[in-house]
Design a protein around this motif. Sequence first.
Motif, PDB file in Angstrom:
ATOM      1  N   LYS A 164      85.311  74.323  11.606  1.00  8.83           N
ATOM      2  CA  LYS A 164      84.415  75.439  11.964  1.00  8.83           C
ATOM      3  C   LYS A 164      84.709  76.008  13.346  1.00  8.83           C
ATOM      4  CE  LYS A 164      79.486  76.693  12.219  1.00  8.83           C
ATOM      5  NZ  LYS A 164      79.636  77.887  11.356  1.00  8.83           N
ATOM      6  N   TYR A 165      85.211  75.180  14.253  1.00  7.12           N
ATOM      7  CA  TYR A 165      85.428  75.606  15.634  1.00  7.12           C
ATOM      8  C   TYR A 165      86.909  75.496  16.000  1.00  7.12           C
ATOM      9  CZ  TYR A 165      80.362  75.314  15.928  1.00  7.12           C
ATOM     10  OH  TYR A 165      79.023  75.504  15.714  1.00  7.12           O
ATOM     11  N   SER A 166      87.251  76.177  17.076  1.00  7.04           N
ATOM     12  CA  SER A 166      88.633  76.164  17.555  1.00  7.04           C
ATOM     13  C   SER A 166      88.805  74.959  18.482  1.00  7.04           C
ATOM     14  CB  SER A 166      88.949  77.466  18.294  1.00  7.04           C
ATOM     15  OG  SER A 166      90.299  77.518  18.663  1.00  7.04           O
ATOM     16  N   THR A 167      89.249  73.867  17.926  1.00  4.28           N
ATOM     17  CA  THR A 167      89.323  72.602  18.648  1.00  4.28           C
ATOM     18  C   THR A 167      90.767  72.144  18.805  1.00  4.28           C
ATOM     19  OG1 THR A 167      89.245  71.201  16.670  1.00  4.28           O
ATOM     20  CG2 THR A 167      87.132  71.918  17.596  1.00  4.28           C
ATOM     21  N   ILE A 168      90.959  71.159  19.661  1.00  2.00           N
ATOM     22  CA  ILE A 168      92.216  70.412  19.703  1.00  2.00           C
ATOM     23  C   ILE A 168      92.071  69.323  18.644  1.00  2.00           C
ATOM     24  CG2 ILE A 168      93.723  68.948  21.088  1.00  2.00           C
ATOM     25  CD1 ILE A 168      92.555  70.389  23.577  1.00  2.00           C
ATOM     26  N   PRO A 169      92.679  69.466  17.481  1.00  3.62           N
ATOM     27  CA  PRO A 169      92.353  68.610  16.335  1.00  3.62           C
ATOM     28  C   PRO A 169      93.128  67.299  16.293  1.00  3.62           C
ATOM     29  CG  PRO A 169      93.887  70.284  15.636  1.00  3.62           C
ATOM     30  CD  PRO A 169      93.635  70.532  17.109  1.00  3.62           C
ATOM     31  N   ASN A 170      93.118  66.594  17.413  1.00  2.00           N
ATOM     32  CA  ASN A 170      93.764  65.281  17.446  1.00  2.00           C
ATOM     33  C   ASN A 170      93.048  64.398  18.462  1.00  2.00           C
ATOM     34  OD1 ASN A 170      94.864  65.906  20.091  1.00  2.00           O
ATOM     35  ND2 ASN A 170      96.446  67.097  19.047  1.00  2.00           N
ATOM     36  N   ARG A 171      93.433  63.141  18.547  1.00  2.00           N
ATOM     37  CA  ARG A 171      92.733  62.184  19.395  1.00  2.00           C
ATOM     38  C   ARG A 171      92.764  62.581  20.870  1.00  2.00           C
ATOM     39  NH1 ARG A 171      95.471  58.343  22.043  1.00  2.00           N
ATOM     40  NH2 ARG A 171      93.824  56.806  21.723  1.00  2.00           N
ATOM     41  N   GLU A 172      93.835  63.251  21.302  1.00  2.52           N
ATOM     42  CA  GLU A 172      93.934  63.653  22.701  1.00  2.52           C
ATOM     43  C   GLU A 172      92.907  64.726  23.057  1.00  2.52           C
ATOM     44  OE1 GLU A 172      96.618  63.286  20.740  1.00  2.52           O
ATOM     45  OE2 GLU A 172      97.466  61.489  21.670  1.00  2.52           O
ATOM     46  N   GLY A 173      92.285  65.331  22.055  1.00  5.53           N
ATOM     47  CA  GLY A 173      91.274  66.346  22.302  1.00  5.53           C
ATOM     48  C   GLY A 173      89.871  65.901  21.972  1.00  5.53           C
ATOM     49  N   ARG A 174      89.652  64.592  21.801  1.00  5.36           N
ATOM     50  CA  ARG A 174      88.313  64.112  21.431  1.00  5.36           C
ATOM     51  C   ARG A 174      87.853  62.962  22.317  1.00  5.36           C
ATOM     52  NH1 ARG A 174      90.543  63.490  16.130  1.00  5.36           N
ATOM     53  NH2 ARG A 174      90.535  65.506  15.021  1.00  5.36           N
ATOM     54  N   ALA A 175      86.563  63.040  22.689  1.00  4.00           N
ATOM     55  CA  ALA A 175      85.887  61.966  23.411  1.00  4.00           C
ATOM     56  C   ALA A 175      84.582  61.666  22.702  1.00  4.00           C
ATOM     57  CB  ALA A 175      85.610  62.380  24.855  1.00  4.00           C
ATOM     58  N   ILE A 176      84.074  60.448  22.905  1.00  4.20           N
ATOM     59  CA  ILE A 176      82.779  60.081  22.349  1.00  4.20           C
ATOM     60  C   ILE A 176      82.061  59.164  23.328  1.00  4.20           C
ATOM     61  CG2 ILE A 176      83.741  58.123  21.032  1.00  4.20           C
ATOM     62  CD1 ILE A 176      81.608  58.788  18.848  1.00  4.20           C
ATOM     63  N   THR A 177      80.767  59.436  23.549  1.00  4.59           N
ATOM     64  CA  THR A 177      79.931  58.581  24.370  1.00  4.59           C
ATOM     65  C   THR A 177      78.492  58.721  23.881  1.00  4.59           C
ATOM     66  OG1 THR A 177      79.392  57.910  26.651  1.00  4.59           O
ATOM     67  CG2 THR A 177      79.466  60.277  26.196  1.00  4.59           C
ATOM     68  N   GLY A 178      77.588  57.969  24.464  1.00  2.00           N
ATOM     69  CA  GLY A 178      76.192  58.031  24.062  1.00  2.00           C
ATOM     70  C   GLY A 178      75.367  57.065  24.871  1.00  2.00           C
ATOM     71  N   LEU A 179      74.065  57.108  24.659  1.00  3.46           N
ATOM     72  CA  LEU A 179      73.161  56.258  25.422  1.00  3.46           C
ATOM     73  C   LEU A 179      72.530  55.188  24.526  1.00  3.46           C
ATOM     74  CD1 LEU A 179      69.825  56.926  24.913  1.00  3.46           C
ATOM     75  CD2 LEU A 179      70.582  59.097  25.850  1.00  3.46           C
ATOM     76  N   SER A 180      72.359  53.994  25.067  1.00  6.25           N
ATOM     77  CA  SER A 180      71.649  52.897  24.410  1.00  6.25           C
ATOM     78  C   SER A 180      72.261  52.587  23.033  1.00  6.25           C
ATOM     79  CB  SER A 180      70.161  53.229  24.315  1.00  6.25           C
ATOM     80  OG  SER A 180      69.403  52.094  23.977  1.00  6.25           O
ATOM     81  N   MET A 181      71.536  52.801  21.950  1.00  5.01           N
ATOM     82  CA  MET A 181      72.107  52.656  20.617  1.00  5.01           C
ATOM     83  C   MET A 181      73.343  53.530  20.467  1.00  5.01           C
ATOM     84  SD  MET A 181      70.362  53.548  16.891  1.00  5.01           S
ATOM     85  CE  MET A 181      70.702  55.331  16.926  1.00  5.01           C
ATOM     86  N   GLY A 182      73.299  54.723  21.059  1.00  6.20           N
ATOM     87  CA  GLY A 182      74.440  55.629  21.013  1.00  6.20           C
ATOM     88  C   GLY A 182      75.601  55.164  21.865  1.00  6.20           C
ATOM     89  N   GLY A 183      75.325  54.424  22.930  1.00  4.30           N
ATOM     90  CA  GLY A 183      76.397  53.827  23.723  1.00  4.30           C
ATOM     91  C   GLY A 183      77.118  52.765  22.928  1.00  4.30           C
ATOM     92  N   HIS A 184      76.334  51.938  22.226  1.00  5.98           N
ATOM     93  CA  HIS A 184      76.936  50.982  21.296  1.00  5.98           C
ATOM     94  C   HIS A 184      77.745  51.734  20.246  1.00  5.98           C
ATOM     95  CE1 HIS A 184      77.067  48.818  17.451  1.00  5.98           C
ATOM     96  NE2 HIS A 184      77.110  47.714  18.175  1.00  5.98           N
ATOM     97  N   GLY A 185      77.138  52.771  19.670  1.00  8.14           N
ATOM     98  CA  GLY A 185      77.803  53.514  18.610  1.00  8.14           C
ATOM     99  C   GLY A 185      79.113  54.127  19.058  1.00  8.14           C
ATOM    100  N   ALA A 186      79.131  54.704  20.259  1.00  8.29           N
ATOM    101  CA  ALA A 186      80.341  55.365  20.749  1.00  8.29           C
ATOM    102  C   ALA A 186      81.492  54.374  20.905  1.00  8.29           C
ATOM    103  CB  ALA A 186      80.049  56.058  22.074  1.00  8.29           C
ATOM    104  N   LEU A 187      81.217  53.210  21.472  1.00  4.73           N
ATOM    105  CA  LEU A 187      82.277  52.214  21.623  1.00  4.73           C
ATOM    106  C   LEU A 187      82.649  51.599  20.280  1.00  4.73           C
ATOM    107  CD1 LEU A 187      81.317  50.416  24.963  1.00  4.73           C
ATOM    108  CD2 LEU A 187      82.893  52.316  24.598  1.00  4.73           C
ATOM    109  N   TYR A 188      81.665  51.292  19.469  1.00  4.67           N
ATOM    110  CA  TYR A 188      81.931  50.714  18.142  1.00  4.67           C
ATOM    111  C   TYR A 188      82.834  51.645  17.331  1.00  4.67           C
ATOM    112  CZ  TYR A 188      80.891  48.860  13.446  1.00  4.67           C
ATOM    113  OH  TYR A 188      80.984  48.345  12.160  1.00  4.67           O
ATOM    114  N   LEU A 189      82.506  52.932  17.308  1.00  4.95           N
ATOM    115  CA  LEU A 189      83.291  53.882  16.528  1.00  4.95           C
ATOM    116  C   LEU A 189      84.676  54.089  17.130  1.00  4.95           C
ATOM    117  CD1 LEU A 189      80.577  56.583  15.702  1.00  4.95           C
ATOM    118  CD2 LEU A 189      81.348  54.677  14.285  1.00  4.95           C
ATOM    119  N   SER A 190      84.753  54.205  18.443  1.00  4.21           N
ATOM    120  CA  SER A 190      86.060  54.447  19.060  1.00  4.21           C
ATOM    121  C   SER A 190      86.976  53.234  18.935  1.00  4.21           C
ATOM    122  CB  SER A 190      85.892  54.832  20.537  1.00  4.21           C
ATOM    123  OG  SER A 190      85.329  53.788  21.295  1.00  4.21           O
ATOM    124  N   PHE A 191      86.419  52.025  19.029  1.00  6.77           N
ATOM    125  CA  PHE A 191      87.251  50.829  18.867  1.00  6.77           C
ATOM    126  C   PHE A 191      87.813  50.756  17.451  1.00  6.77           C
ATOM    127  CE2 PHE A 191      84.986  48.019  22.292  1.00  6.77           C
ATOM    128  CZ  PHE A 191      85.277  48.976  23.257  1.00  6.77           C
TER     129      PHE A 191
END
Length: 274
Positions: free
Chosen positions: A126-153
């Motif tokens: 839908k958007y004009s993105t860098i469609p690879n890992r070098e163009g993506r980051a993920i973070t979050g707070l509390s449960m979302g902090g767990h989620g961001a690391l869990y998903l990225s690992f």
Amino acid sequence: MKFKYSPYLVFSFFFLFSFTTLASVDTVATYSASMQKEIKAVVITPKDYNESKDYPVVYLLHGYSGNYKNWIEKVPQIESLADLYDLIIVTPDGNFGSWYWDSPEVGDSKYETYVSEELVEFIDQKYSTIPNREGRAITGLSMGGHGALYLSFRHQDTYGTAGSLSGGVDISPFPENWEMKKYLGTKAENPERWEEYSVMYQSNRLIPNKLKLIISCGTEDFFYDVNVKLHEKLAYNNIPHTFTTGPGGHTWEYWADAVQYQLLFFHNYFEQSK
């Protein structure tokens, strides 16, 4: 790498470079085939967004009992940060307490698949993105902090950089909290599962130097001890990462300050990856 985080320094930096935001804030409905339902997300695009340019994307996850609107309502300055760093910010809904797992107990709770596969695919289409890992980051707070690391690992080919803000990075000390046993079964009956679904043990999947990592937690936070233990484990296993700490509890005041530094960290990664 570990250093004391100064919210005052970051605030001063942001104040000097802040401006009236012209970012676009949209709410989108995305369809999850794995859960057979529509899920909402907020998408912030920078003021100069246009289809002739590809933008990096930061996925920003909410905490337990939260929803997709939390970040934009509690920390509206992230609109200006999307402008400042010329990136797209996506804040998806992770349900009330999914912990961003594909739950082995609740068949229609597959938020790992949704966030790291279905949503990423939707945003890239839908958007004009860098469609690879070098163009993506993920973070979050509390449960979302767990989620961001869990998903990225677990999806190191999807994300190039990841963070956590006051994340519940080791769930094992909290077997009766935050509905986790609803999604995993009880710890007493499923001890191996409680290890498998915890960031602390998923860290063994990490390939040194593949993910650019930043972990932040306030010294008065009830998750501080588990964050220190994760930092120590990563250091012992020679996994490069930045660990920031300083005064602060499990509060929006702390997250509003800390997310500014994490977005700068991601921006620097994106610039270096060009």
